[in-house]
Enzyme design. Structure first.
Site, PDB file in Angstrom:
ATOM      1  N   SER A  26     -73.154  52.122  -4.646  1.00  0.00           N
ATOM      2  CA  SER A  26     -73.408  52.109  -3.208  1.00  0.00           C
ATOM      3  C   SER A  26     -73.589  53.541  -2.729  1.00  0.00           C
ATOM      4  O   SER A  26     -73.439  54.494  -3.498  1.00  0.00           O
ATOM      5  CB  SER A  26     -72.249  51.455  -2.463  1.00  0.00           C
ATOM      6  N   LYS A  27     -73.887  53.662  -1.465  1.00  0.00           N
ATOM      7  CA  LYS A  27     -74.189  54.963  -0.856  1.00  0.00           C
ATOM      8  C   LYS A  27     -73.132  56.029  -1.154  1.00  0.00           C
ATOM      9  O   LYS A  27     -73.446  57.191  -1.339  1.00  0.00           O
ATOM     10  CB  LYS A  27     -74.297  54.787   0.670  1.00  0.00           C
ATOM     11  N   ARG A  28     -71.854  55.592  -1.202  1.00  0.00           N
ATOM     12  CA  ARG A  28     -70.830  56.622  -1.377  1.00  0.00           C
ATOM     13  C   ARG A  28     -70.849  57.242  -2.780  1.00  0.00           C
ATOM     14  O   ARG A  28     -70.211  58.240  -3.027  1.00  0.00           O
ATOM     15  CB  ARG A  28     -69.446  56.061  -1.014  1.00  0.00           C
TER      16      ARG A  28
END
Ligand code: GLU
Length: 476
Positions: free
Chosen positions: A248-250
């Protein structure tokens, strides 16, 4: 359950990548595209591209452009023109009508309320909800009233998929429902469109993320109703981040283009890392494009999720940077300079590449390492460099200036000899001389090798920069 290995015939392999253009080319999508490309190239088959743009509200031109751009950058060339799914809606609808004619589909006039009531009933009885349309066995509906077209799915027995990655997977047909093929406005559903397009494009192997495995069973009901050849499926596990959680984005950038535009990654490094996500060949870590095409088979794809690891990508990128041609690196690294490089500056960058590339993990580090080349005198010292010029350092710079001024041939060996002599006569270690010299020449505490720096700056610029720092600036 062991993976099923199917011999492939070699010549007629057709794979496809079928992205929905609702955003950039995602790392996961790029890996799917890569595996399809490799499988096709390995077997001398075809790799096709289909843009699944039927979701009109979410599909955009910039997203299509970003996907094509990302694939070209990675070198994933597709055969023929890309196919746009939305443009084929009439053909999809025609197939649904063929299924109506053959009795494999029926018209259904159930209202939303009736469907909701069935769902509530199923929930109350704690059984999974499957639509049970009374129209499945009726043919007296009002044709001029809004209705959908549903598949008449098999209710008895079971369906088994022999997936090249997941092995044999079986689902009871009672669990599959009479899904909609045509909506009440006559538009085809996604499930119908995928099957018709795969068939018309002659796709033999469907290689995609395992989040589509459930869809495969529903798609097969259409394929069997049409009596079309069944493709071989390979559903590959999703990609996780280095910590094991779903990517994911993180975990950092997700878009392929970000790796090029923001992170200074070479396409061959991303290609190599994507390849290792879920596929392996012995202990091999560094695998060229040609080698990958030669080695790739789906037997090498594991069933557990793979991990996208930025540290590994960095080390691969460092490897490919060292292997890359200096002229190409100069062009690419110039984009990360904070100014538009002139032709002369670009040439200097290229000539300096031998000194810049050994330690760089990406193009940004190359551009940062090159910054000293383009500074103008007198250089601004950062705090670390300033500290290196304290104490007796400025006096050492004066001795260095004299010694270097006397060097006849401005080359690495002669410069090294001169600098060593200064250290010896001052009774200090080479580092005690090299550090202030580095500060004076670059304004920083770290740089490429100090003799390379001298050579690249040349005699006049080097002596000038040293002279600038021989006396403390006013206010110190
Ligand atoms: N368009 C689908 C997606 O982007 C892929 C469909 C398929 O590969 O069958 O997830």
């Amino acid at each position: 359950m062991s993976a099923v290995t199917e011999p492939v015939s070699g010549t007629n392999i057709v794979t496809r990548f079928a992205p929905s253009p609702t955003g950039f080319l995602h790392i996961g999508g790029a890996r799917t595209a890569l595996f399809n490309w490799l499988f096709a190239r390995h077997h001398g088959g075809k790799f096709l591209l289909r843009i699944e743009d039927t979701d009109r509200a979410r599909s955009t031109q910039p997203a299509i452009a970003a996907i094509l751009d990302g694939m070209r950058w990675l070198g994933l060339d597709w055969d023929g023109e890309e196919v746009y799914q939305f443009a084929r809606a009439d053909r999809h609808a025609a197939v649904a009508h063929q299924m109506l004619d053959s009795g494999h589909a029926y018209r259904c006039w159930m209202s939303q309320e009736e469907i909701a009531a069935q769902r509530e009933e199923a929930q109350a009885a704690k059984r999974p909800y499957r639509i049970r349309s009374p129209w499945r066995d009726r043919s007296d509906g009002p044709l001029d009233q809004p209705h959908v077209v549903r598949i008449r799915a098999e209710r008895e027995g079971a369906t088994t998929i022999r997936d090249l990655v997941q092995g044999e997977v079986t689902v009871q047909n009672a669990e599959l429902d009479d899904m909609v093929l045509l909506r009440s406005d006559g538009t085809p559903t996604y499930m119908l469109a995928v099957v018709v397009d795969d068939h018309d494009m002659g796709v033999t192997h469907v290689i995609r993320g395992d989040d589509h495995l459930n869809n495969a069973f529903r798609q097969l009901t259409i394929i069997r109703a049409m009596n079309w050849p069944e493709p071989t499926y390979a559903h590959i596990p999703l990609i996780h981040g280095a910590d094991g959680a779903k990517l994911s984005k993180r975990h950092g950038a997700l878009g392929v283009n970000d790796y090029r535009d923001e992170l200074g990654v070479l396409p061959e490094a991303l290609f190599n890392h994507l390849l290792r996500l879920g596929w392996g060949h012995g202990d091999a870590e560094i695998i060229s494009r040609e080698q990958a095409v030669e080695w790739f088979t789906l037997d090498g794809v594991g069933k557990s999720p793979s991990r996208f690891d930025l540290k590994k990508l960095d080390s691969l990128n460092g490897h490919y940077i060292r292997a890359a041609d200096d002229a190409r690196l100069a062009d690419l690294a110039a984009r990360f300079l904070p100014f538009e490089a002139s032709a002369e500056q670009r040439d200097l960058l290229q000539r300096s590449m031998y000194a810049l590339k050994p330690r760089a993990a990406n193009l940004i580090e190359i551009a940062q390492g090159a910054a000293f080349l383009f500074r103008t005198r007198p250089l601004e010292m950062d705090a670390d460099a300033q500290a290196l010029l304290e104490g007796g350092a400025r006096a050492l710079l004066a001795s260095l200036h004299d010694a270097l001024d006397a060097v006849a041939n401005w080359n690495t060996e002669a410069l090294e000899t001169a600098v060593r002599e200064v250290a010896e006569s001052a009774g200090v270690k080479l580092g005690a001389v090299a550090q202030p010299l580095r500060a004076a020449l670059t304004g920083k505490r770290t740089s490429p090798g100090i003799f390379d720096v001298l050579v690249l700056l040349g005699r006049d610029e080097s002596l000038g920069r040293i002279a600038d720092q021989m006396t403390a600036s006013p206010g110190e």
